[in-house]
Design an enzyme around this catalytic site. Structure first.
Site, short mmCIF file in Angstrom:
data_model
loop_
_atom_site.label_atom_id
_atom_site.label_comp_id
_atom_site.label_asym_id
_atom_site.label_seq_id
_atom_site.Cartn_x
_atom_site.Cartn_y
_atom_site.Cartn_z
N SER A 1 -0.93 40.17 28.81
CA SER A 1 0.13 39.16 28.69
C SER A 1 1.04 39.31 27.48
O SER A 1 2.03 38.59 27.37
CB SER A 1 -0.49 37.76 28.68
OG SER A 1 -0.95 37.46 29.97
N LYS B 1 4.60 39.73 28.43
CA LYS B 1 5.47 38.69 28.98
C LYS B 1 6.76 38.45 28.20
O LYS B 1 7.83 38.37 28.81
CB LYS B 1 4.67 37.39 29.16
CG LYS B 1 3.66 37.50 30.30
CD LYS B 1 2.68 36.33 30.32
CE LYS B 1 1.73 36.46 31.51
NZ LYS B 1 0.61 35.50 31.42
N TYR C 1 4.32 43.65 38.24
CA TYR C 1 3.63 42.82 37.23
C TYR C 1 2.28 43.42 36.85
O TYR C 1 1.94 43.51 35.66
CB TYR C 1 3.46 41.39 37.78
CG TYR C 1 2.63 40.50 36.88
CD1 TYR C 1 3.13 40.05 35.65
CD2 TYR C 1 1.33 40.14 37.23
CE1 TYR C 1 2.35 39.26 34.81
CE2 TYR C 1 0.55 39.36 36.39
CZ TYR C 1 1.06 38.92 35.19
OH TYR C 1 0.28 38.15 34.36
N TYR D 1 -0.62 30.29 24.92
CA TYR D 1 -1.12 29.47 26.02
C TYR D 1 -1.22 28.02 25.56
O TYR D 1 -0.40 27.54 24.80
CB TYR D 1 -2.47 29.98 26.53
CG TYR D 1 -2.46 31.44 26.85
CD1 TYR D 1 -1.53 31.96 27.75
CD2 TYR D 1 -3.35 32.31 26.26
CE1 TYR D 1 -1.52 33.31 28.06
CE2 TYR D 1 -3.35 33.66 26.56
CZ TYR D 1 -2.43 34.15 27.45
OH TYR D 1 -2.43 35.48 27.72
N VAL E 1 -5.19 39.10 27.43
CA VAL E 1 -6.64 39.17 27.65
C VAL E 1 -7.22 40.56 27.36
O VAL E 1 -8.44 40.72 27.35
CB VAL E 1 -7.05 38.71 29.07
CG1 VAL E 1 -6.74 37.24 29.28
CG2 VAL E 1 -6.41 39.57 30.14
N1 GLN Z 1 -3.38 40.67 34.10
C1 GLN Z 1 -3.72 39.37 33.64
C2 GLN Z 1 -3.30 38.30 34.63
O1 GLN Z 1 -2.21 38.36 35.11
C3 GLN Z 1 -3.04 39.11 32.32
C4 GLN Z 1 -3.41 37.79 31.81
C5 GLN Z 1 -3.38 37.65 30.33
O2 GLN Z 1 -3.35 38.56 29.52
N2 GLN Z 1 -3.47 36.41 29.96
O3 GLN Z 1 -4.05 37.42 34.96
#
Ligand code: GLN
Length: 418
Positions: free
Chosen positions: A64, A67, A189, A240, A258
């Site tokens: 993420s 993003k 994605y 988050y 993550v």
């Molecule tokens: N690939 C993970 C997802 O889309 C990435 C999530 C993350 O890093 N929070 O759920």
């Protein structure tokens, strides 16, 4: 003398090294297999200089942390109005993978949750998944300053197991947010999440944002308004549902993933990249958050502290006579400014025997900068050089014997010494 900063970072990292809290992401086997002990901390300054501590060459998936960069690319290529029609900028207070849109607007609340990130991917122009991904990949690579690899196994696994993201994409299609094929958007994605980075890559990417979208070679990668918007949503939504805690304690626009990465930006000053794969319940790296907290507290990096411009700390430098060089500082002296001073002394140390640091025009010094400059004289002495300080108002609170009221007084002493 940059080793003073290096030691400081090593020490801060070491303080958190034994923290074994949290667990690595295990929603796919590829992530569960990583070494939980990995811990890297990288700091890249405004001019591109990089400090590294620990496992800074370990590659991990960006997840993420991607993003904000895809959001920036969408804004850059598609324009604010078009992007704002599809993705909001309000914190959601929900988990990152919540299957939800804003109740009144029916669009994702922000680009830092999966719904908003998937919508951002769908806005990247291109005739195929490959074309869109190529743009995303080139954009991230330019921010990092190297051609970033992709973890094909993580990509395949994300794609094979991503029901929840599929649910989100189809929900967005039903609300008219996604125009194209949801599966094609998801494919891009998943690939974007599987791009491999090191903590140093993240620090460089963050530093490029800190420089307003210009890389260290001077190439502009995106516009200042795009960077401003991107940093804004990182402040409010980047961590988050822990965004409030993060802003209070750390105070830097940031994004976690993550895979265990965190990128944090101090505009105009520096970028931080951390890697430590054990996550807390919200999906943020436990030691990543802890080390950023310490860095912010100890180096005075909170963006709402009264920091002013610190880039132009060295106002002038000149040789007065053989072996004696004067450095005039001005403005407020904070971490990044003091770091610049120490590194300039390093770079130029074969040009002087005696360095005279004139802080007469410095307005304010924080405790971090004071500590760093206090170490300067010792570090110079270790190299057989001498450091004098001209500090009529005692802003550095340095020992009297090395402090002078004027440059002339310092020079007179230097003359009688030499
Ligand atoms: N690939 C993970 C997802 O889309 C990435 C999530 C993350 O890093 N929070 O759920």
């Amino acid at each position: 003398m940059a080793e003073l900063v290096q030691r400081y970072l090593d020490q801060i990292r070491a303080e958190h090294a034994t923290n074994g809290d949290g667990a690595v992401a295990d929603y796919i086997p590829e992530l569960a297999r990583v070494d939980p002990a990995g811990f890297g901390l990288s700091l890249v300054l405004d001019d591109g200089f990089c400090y590294e501590s620990g496992d800074t060459s370990t590659e991990f998936t960006i997840q993420s942390v991607s993003k904000p960069f895809t959001y920036a690319l969408a804004l850059d290529r598609f324009g604010f109005e078009a992007v704002d029609a599809k993705i909001g900028v309000e914190p959601s207070g929900e988990a990152f993978n919540e299957i939800s849109v804003d109740e009144t607007t029916n669009i994702p609340k922000n680009p830092m949750i999966n719904a908003g990130a998937i919508a951002a991917v769908s806005l990247i122009p291109g005739d195929s998944a490959d074309e869109r991904f190529a743009q995303i990949h080139a954009f991230y690579s330019a921010f990092a300053g190297r051609d970033l690899p992709v973890d094909e196994a993580v990509y395949a696994s994300e794609k094979a197991t991503g029901s929840r993201n599929r649910a989100i994409a189809y929900m967005l299609q039903s609300f008219g947010v996604l125009d194209g094929d949801p599966d094609e958007t998801l494919d891009v994605y998943f690939r974007q999440c599987s791009i491999l980075v090191t903590s140093t890559d993240l620090a460089r990417m963050a530093a490029t944002l800190a420089r307003g979208g210009v890389d260290t070679t001077g190439r502009r990668l995106t516009t200042p308004p795009v960077v401003l918007r991107t940093l804004s949503v990182m402040v409010t939504c980047g961590m988050y549902d822990a965004a409030g805690d993060w802003v209070s304690a750390v105070g830097m626009p940031a994004k976690s993933g993550v895979g265990g990465g965190i990128a944090a930006v101090l505009p105009g000053q520096l970028g931080i990249g951390v890697y430590s794969p054990r996550l807390d319940g919200r999906g943020n790296s436990v030691r990543g958050v802890a080390v950023c907290r310490s860095l912010s507290e100890r180096l005075g990096l909170h963006f709402l502290s009264k920091a002013r411009e610190s880039r132009s700390t060295i106002r002038a430098s000149y040789d007065v006579r053989d072996g004696i060089r004067v450095y005039e500082l001005h403005g407020d002296l904070l971490f990044a400014g003091a770091e610049q001073v120490l590194r300039t002394l390093d770079d130029e140390c074969d040009r002087f025997e005696i360095a005279v640091l004139d802080v007469t025009r410095v307005d304010d010094v924080d405790s971090t900068a004071r500590r760093m400059l206090a170490g300067m004289r010792g570090a110079l002495a270790a190299q057989g050089k001498v450091g004098f300080i001209v500090d009529p108002d005692s802003v550095l609170e340095a020992p009297r014997e090395a402090t002078f009221g004027t440059v002339d007084e310092a020079l007179a002493t230097a003359g009688s010494d030499g």
